[in-house]
Design an enzyme around this catalytic site. Structure first.
Site, PDB file in Angstrom:
ATOM      1  N   GLY A  21       0.779  -1.232   0.000  1.00  0.00           N
ATOM      2  CA  GLY A  21       0.000   0.000   0.000  1.00  0.00           C
ATOM      3  C   GLY A  21       0.809   1.279   0.000  1.00  0.00           C
ATOM      4  O   GLY A  21       0.332   2.312   0.475  1.00  0.00           O
ATOM      5  N   ASN A  23       1.529   3.070  -2.588  1.00  0.00           N
ATOM      6  CA  ASN A  23       0.825   4.003  -3.471  1.00  0.00           C
ATOM      7  C   ASN A  23      -0.448   4.526  -2.803  1.00  0.00           C
ATOM      8  O   ASN A  23      -0.810   5.686  -2.962  1.00  0.00           O
ATOM      9  CB  ASN A  23       0.503   3.325  -4.801  1.00  0.00           C
ATOM     10  CG  ASN A  23       1.750   3.028  -5.597  1.00  0.00           C
ATOM     11  OD1 ASN A  23       2.513   3.922  -5.934  1.00  0.00           O
ATOM     12  ND2 ASN A  23       1.975   1.757  -5.888  1.00  0.00           N
ATOM     13  N   MET A 108      -3.695  -6.801  -7.651  1.00  0.00           N
ATOM     14  CA  MET A 108      -3.153  -7.912  -8.422  1.00  0.00           C
ATOM     15  C   MET A 108      -4.243  -8.917  -8.806  1.00  0.00           C
ATOM     16  O   MET A 108      -4.220 -10.088  -8.429  1.00  0.00           O
ATOM     17  CB  MET A 108      -2.036  -8.599  -7.632  1.00  0.00           C
ATOM     18  CG  MET A 108      -0.956  -7.649  -7.162  1.00  0.00           C
ATOM     19  SD  MET A 108      -0.212  -6.679  -8.508  1.00  0.00           S
ATOM     20  CE  MET A 108       0.725  -7.965  -9.317  1.00  0.00           C
ATOM     21  N   HIS A 109      -5.210  -8.419  -9.547  1.00  0.00           N
ATOM     22  CA  HIS A 109      -6.272  -9.268 -10.075  1.00  0.00           C
ATOM     23  C   HIS A 109      -6.784  -8.597 -11.342  1.00  0.00           C
ATOM     24  O   HIS A 109      -7.086  -7.400 -11.331  1.00  0.00           O
ATOM     25  CB  HIS A 109      -7.410  -9.427  -9.059  1.00  0.00           C
ATOM     26  CG  HIS A 109      -8.638 -10.085  -9.618  1.00  0.00           C
ATOM     27  ND1 HIS A 109      -8.769 -11.452  -9.704  1.00  0.00           N
ATOM     28  CD2 HIS A 109      -9.784  -9.559 -10.137  1.00  0.00           C
ATOM     29  CE1 HIS A 109      -9.951 -11.738 -10.240  1.00  0.00           C
ATOM     30  NE2 HIS A 109     -10.585 -10.614 -10.514  1.00  0.00           N
ATOM     31  N   ASN A 132      -5.774   2.658 -13.397  1.00  0.00           N
ATOM     32  CA  ASN A 132      -4.799   1.693 -12.899  1.00  0.00           C
ATOM     33  C   ASN A 132      -3.390   2.249 -13.035  1.00  0.00           C
ATOM     34  O   ASN A 132      -3.043   2.868 -14.042  1.00  0.00           O
ATOM     35  CB  ASN A 132      -4.901   0.386 -13.694  1.00  0.00           C
ATOM     36  CG  ASN A 132      -3.880  -0.644 -13.242  1.00  0.00           C
ATOM     37  OD1 ASN A 132      -3.873  -1.050 -12.082  1.00  0.00           O
ATOM     38  ND2 ASN A 132      -3.015  -1.066 -14.145  1.00  0.00           N
ATOM     39  N   HIS A 134       0.496   1.481 -13.550  1.00  0.00           N
ATOM     40  CA  HIS A 134       1.330   0.409 -14.111  1.00  0.00           C
ATOM     41  C   HIS A 134       2.751   0.928 -14.291  1.00  0.00           C
ATOM     42  O   HIS A 134       2.956   1.986 -14.916  1.00  0.00           O
ATOM     43  CB  HIS A 134       0.765  -0.057 -15.458  1.00  0.00           C
ATOM     44  CG  HIS A 134       1.514  -1.216 -16.037  1.00  0.00           C
ATOM     45  ND1 HIS A 134       1.607  -2.434 -15.402  1.00  0.00           N
ATOM     46  CD2 HIS A 134       2.235  -1.342 -17.192  1.00  0.00           C
ATOM     47  CE1 HIS A 134       2.336  -3.255 -16.140  1.00  0.00           C
ATOM     48  NE2 HIS A 134       2.721  -2.618 -17.228  1.00  0.00           N
ATOM     49  N   ASP A 174      -3.635  -3.550 -19.188  1.00  0.00           N
ATOM     50  CA  ASP A 174      -2.726  -2.411 -19.327  1.00  0.00           C
ATOM     51  C   ASP A 174      -2.779  -1.774 -20.717  1.00  0.00           C
ATOM     52  O   ASP A 174      -1.793  -1.194 -21.188  1.00  0.00           O
ATOM     53  CB  ASP A 174      -1.282  -2.832 -18.993  1.00  0.00           C
ATOM     54  CG  ASP A 174      -1.151  -3.306 -17.559  1.00  0.00           C
ATOM     55  OD1 ASP A 174      -1.821  -2.735 -16.688  1.00  0.00           O
ATOM     56  OD2 ASP A 174      -0.383  -4.257 -17.308  1.00  0.00           O
ATOM     57  N   GLU A 203       6.027   6.487  -9.139  1.00  0.00           N
ATOM     58  CA  GLU A 203       4.641   6.002  -8.997  1.00  0.00           C
ATOM     59  C   GLU A 203       3.867   6.860  -8.002  1.00  0.00           C
ATOM     60  O   GLU A 203       2.707   7.213  -8.242  1.00  0.00           O
ATOM     61  CB  GLU A 203       4.636   4.550  -8.512  1.00  0.00           C
ATOM     62  CG  GLU A 203       5.033   3.530  -9.551  1.00  0.00           C
ATOM     63  CD  GLU A 203       4.993   2.123  -8.990  1.00  0.00           C
ATOM     64  OE1 GLU A 203       4.612   1.201  -9.733  1.00  0.00           O
ATOM     65  OE2 GLU A 203       5.349   1.936  -7.814  1.00  0.00           O
TER      66      GLU A 203
END
Length: 219
Positions: A21, A23, A108-109, A132, A134, A174, A203
């Site tokens: 966590g 981010n 991560m899904h 999202n 990436h 992505d 990020e």
């Protein structure tokens, strides 16, 4: 809604995580600052029970509500249900928080159509934006382990730079429209750990800037 009312209304953010966590923490630290004004994280969802991001949310001031829902646990508890049902259930949980934007910050899904279809329902005329983070440039290193793959490609002389992007979530992994892109130069002799640290710092900046940009476009 008038523009004045839109500017004064607190923007509601839902964040989906799977891990430490960091981010999420960048977003928490930016709430109601010039970087992310008139905003509130109203829910953090994790698909991993041990995700430290859940603790970050509980320790925020004020504490942020959290929800844990894992795919395999859901399937065991709901015989006959499938992955698409799980995606829709996550979508329904998110919708209950009435978000203005949904941020996948290390989630991560890979969602199928079900989640995005849920985001397109409700009282809104437009779909709720789902974005999202990436750690790669558009079209490069889609999917898992992007940082490792970029580092390896640099060692082979295949690339000279990588980067970070925040993009809109679509069915293709992505491949959604980029909202914000930031390049990260590769440095000869740099360890993978040092490169990864630079990517992560980028990020933390990009996820806040992109969230603010999307919220600014919400009417």
């Amino acid at each position: 809604m008038s523009s004045d009312a839109g500017e004064s209304r607190t923007r509601r953010i839902v964040v989906l995580i799977s891990g430490s966590g960091t981010n999420l923490q960048a977003l928490i630290d930016s709430i109601n600052t010039p970087s992310l004004p008139n905003s509130s994280i109203v829910l953090v969802v994790s698909n991993r029970k041990a995700a430290y991001g859940l603790i970050r949310a509980s320790q925020a001031s004020p504490p942020i509500p959290t929800y844990y829902i894992a795919l395999q646990t859901y399937l065991k508890e709901h015989p006959g249900k499938g992955r698409s049902d799980y995606d829709r259930e996550v979508g329904r949980i998110v919708l209950q928080a009435c978000p203005d934007v949904v941020v996948l910050a290390g989630w991560m899904h890979v969602f199928g159509d079900g989640f995005l279809e849920e985001m397109a329902t409700g009282d809104r005329q437009d779909s709720i934006p789902v974005i999202n983070l990436h750690p790669a440039l558009p079209g490069a290193f889609d999917g898992m382990h992007a940082i490792d793959r970029a580092y390896e490609a640099f060692q082979k002389g295949e690339i000279t730079k990588s980067g970070v992007m925040v993009h809109r979530v679509v069915k293709e992994v992505d491949r959604g429209e980029p909202i914000l892109i930031r390049e990260v130069d590769m440095q000869a002799g740099e360890s993978k750990e040092a490169f990864e640290e630079r990517v992560h710092k980028t990020e933390w900046e990009v996820i806040v800037e992109a969230t603010r940009k999307v919220l600014g476009a919400v009417v």
